[in-house]
Design a protein around this motif. Sequence first.
Motif, PDB file in Angstrom:
ATOM      1  N   GLU A  86       0.782  -1.351  -0.018  1.00  0.00           N
ATOM      2  CA  GLU A  86       0.055  -0.205  -0.016  1.00  0.00           C
ATOM      3  C   GLU A  86       1.002   1.287  -0.115  1.00  0.00           C
ATOM      4  O   GLU A  86       0.490   2.217  -0.821  1.00  0.00           O
ATOM      5  CB  GLU A  86      -0.847   0.001   1.178  1.00  0.00           C
ATOM      6  N   GLY A  90       0.868   3.912  -3.115  1.00  0.00           N
ATOM      7  CA  GLY A  90       0.374   5.224  -2.577  1.00  0.00           C
ATOM      8  C   GLY A  90      -0.873   5.179  -1.752  1.00  0.00           C
ATOM      9  O   GLY A  90      -1.185   6.432  -1.333  1.00  0.00           O
ATOM     10  N   SER A  91      -1.510   4.221  -1.848  1.00  0.00           N
ATOM     11  CA  SER A  91      -2.808   4.277  -1.097  1.00  0.00           C
ATOM     12  C   SER A  91      -2.898   4.480   0.381  1.00  0.00           C
ATOM     13  O   SER A  91      -3.685   4.838   1.007  1.00  0.00           O
ATOM     14  CB  SER A  91      -3.793   3.076  -1.592  1.00  0.00           C
ATOM     15  N   GLU A  93      -0.939   6.434   2.203  1.00  0.00           N
ATOM     16  CA  GLU A  93      -0.902   7.887   2.444  1.00  0.00           C
ATOM     17  C   GLU A  93      -2.075   8.371   2.807  1.00  0.00           C
ATOM     18  O   GLU A  93      -2.610   9.164   3.931  1.00  0.00           O
ATOM     19  CB  GLU A  93      -0.179   8.638   1.423  1.00  0.00           C
TER      20      GLU A  93
ATOM     21  N   LEU B  54       1.066  13.098   8.592  1.00  0.00           N
ATOM     22  CA  LEU B  54       1.598  11.993   7.904  1.00  0.00           C
ATOM     23  C   LEU B  54       3.048  12.149   8.327  1.00  0.00           C
ATOM     24  O   LEU B  54       3.470  10.845   8.530  1.00  0.00           O
ATOM     25  CB  LEU B  54       1.531  11.991   6.344  1.00  0.00           C
ATOM     26  N   VAL B  89      -4.255   7.277  -5.423  1.00  0.00           N
ATOM     27  CA  VAL B  89      -4.293   5.947  -5.573  1.00  0.00           C
ATOM     28  C   VAL B  89      -5.407   5.322  -4.715  1.00  0.00           C
ATOM     29  O   VAL B  89      -5.381   5.514  -3.541  1.00  0.00           O
ATOM     30  CB  VAL B  89      -3.025   5.211  -5.032  1.00  0.00           C
TER      31      VAL B  89
END
Lengths: 274, 303
Positions: A86, A90-91, A93, B54, B89
């Motif tokens: 993942e 990029g999912s 993030e 993040l 994504v």
Amino acid sequence: MFSIDFRQIGIVAGKEFQDRIRNRWVLAVALVFTVFALVIAYFGSAQQGSVGFHSIDVTIASLVSLVIYLIPLIALILGFDAIVGERERGSLELLLTLPITRREVILGKYAGLAGALTFSTLAGFGAAGLILSPQIRLDALFHYAGFMLSALLLGLTFLSLALMLSVFAGDRTRASGLAIATWFFFVLVFDMIILGALVLTAGEYGGAIFPYLLLLNPADVFRVLNIFSLDEVRTLYGLATVFPEALSHPATLGGVMLAWIIGPLAVAIWRFER
Amino acid sequence: MASNIVDARGVTKDFGPVQAVKGVDLSIVPGELFGLIGHNGAGKSTLFKMMLGLIPASSGQIHLDGEAVGGPRFRDVRRRIGYLPENVVLYDNLTGLETLHFFADLKTVPRSSCTVLLDKVGLGHARTRRVREYSKGMRQRLGFAQALLGQPRLLFLDEPTTGLDPEAIRDFYRILRELRDDGVTMVLTSHILAEIQERVDRLAIMEDGRIRACGSVQALREAMNLPLTLEIAGGAGLREQVTRVLAGLEVERIDETGSLIHIRLPREAKMPALTRLATLGETLRDLQVHEPSLEDVFFGYRN
């Protein structure tokens, strides 16, 4: 900061489980287990010149030898890209910007994948058990259920290791390499090293700690757990002579397996939260 | 600080020996449409990621909606934040609707709002199609719908129009206008400076990990004191007449392109020049004043 929202874990777990159902992973693995269990039950004695179901103890002993190779591999394949995959795509993030902690992501992923593994293991070996049930006694079925449970624990330990590797690995390629290395180490190399050390020292050193060293390998714990529950094969393996009675209790060995599940998962959470 | 929905104070981020963000102070008030621009590696993505929690800041503090990023109540703040990454994504094996259901569940938003949002971003017809079948633009729209889940008070949009066709870009900014009317604060980055210069209330220019300038586009233009351009159209011999009436004024350059004359001059010379050009009477058919573009401002600050 340290609160856990089980609802969030459930949502991630539900998605992971649904993914494995949808891509037919659960069905494929369950079928593999059923077919292998039946083949071993009916043709396991072919080398001795006969085919057909003989005894559950011998069947379980044969299945243990198979499962010890197969389940760690399946669990590692299932979990090695859970996080790194993942992250690479990029999912991850986007997921981490939502009201979910990193701890809940790991626990959710583990729970979902563990659910898929549990479902396929129980369905696969359970189906084989159902087919064999008219030919075996109730107490033998109990042994078979114990084998299924221990096989599940084995899978869950390697799934926990896979998730830990997935957190540490920088990319999917490295994660797959680490997963293969882990399988080689625990399934093939570990026992050879211990046996080699025993032979080299002619049993002079390490004899006393040998049983404890086996606890450092979940595959060995699984083997001991099953072999010790089967009178017919315990003497065959000769383990009774080297393994202390206190360590061989199913509750103790089950506890060690649980530690093998919790330990790597805790390390994975620690690393992922850094 | 309480009135700012985004408040960053002395924020730095170190990646080993490299300092990607160097003591950034930034305040954004509720309802503002704020742009963050800078070249690749200027530090805007790192700042974005720190604001979203993040990655942790090496030093300094960031508060969103009054709560410290990463603090004990930050989970609740995240329910009020929407984020659209640059290269969104999503999960290929899910349908558009299932994707929104998954994110809605995590944000504790009723699933009933998902269909409405898919319609809003123009994906209503594709709700049951798997994301793997979506084009880049459709994925971007789905990502935008995901960011809008739960009626967020604060939206972070990283290069939001990447992959969108002109019609979708127009729709996107229409939705942004509606959101601003509803009081939603938006922080967006874009490489297409012409696209955001007329749309943001204020912007910050990042360069080498620092905010080099911050303010409205007009304020930045004036602060830079960049020359502006007068574009005039007229009859034969216009260039000579223009040169004559502007003699003595501080004019940088006069160029001729076809029937158009371009006069580049300092901002303070604008009114005197217009007054003198008015004396040309009917020789002058058209006159337009071109302010320096955001691109001019951006490169002005960079240089």
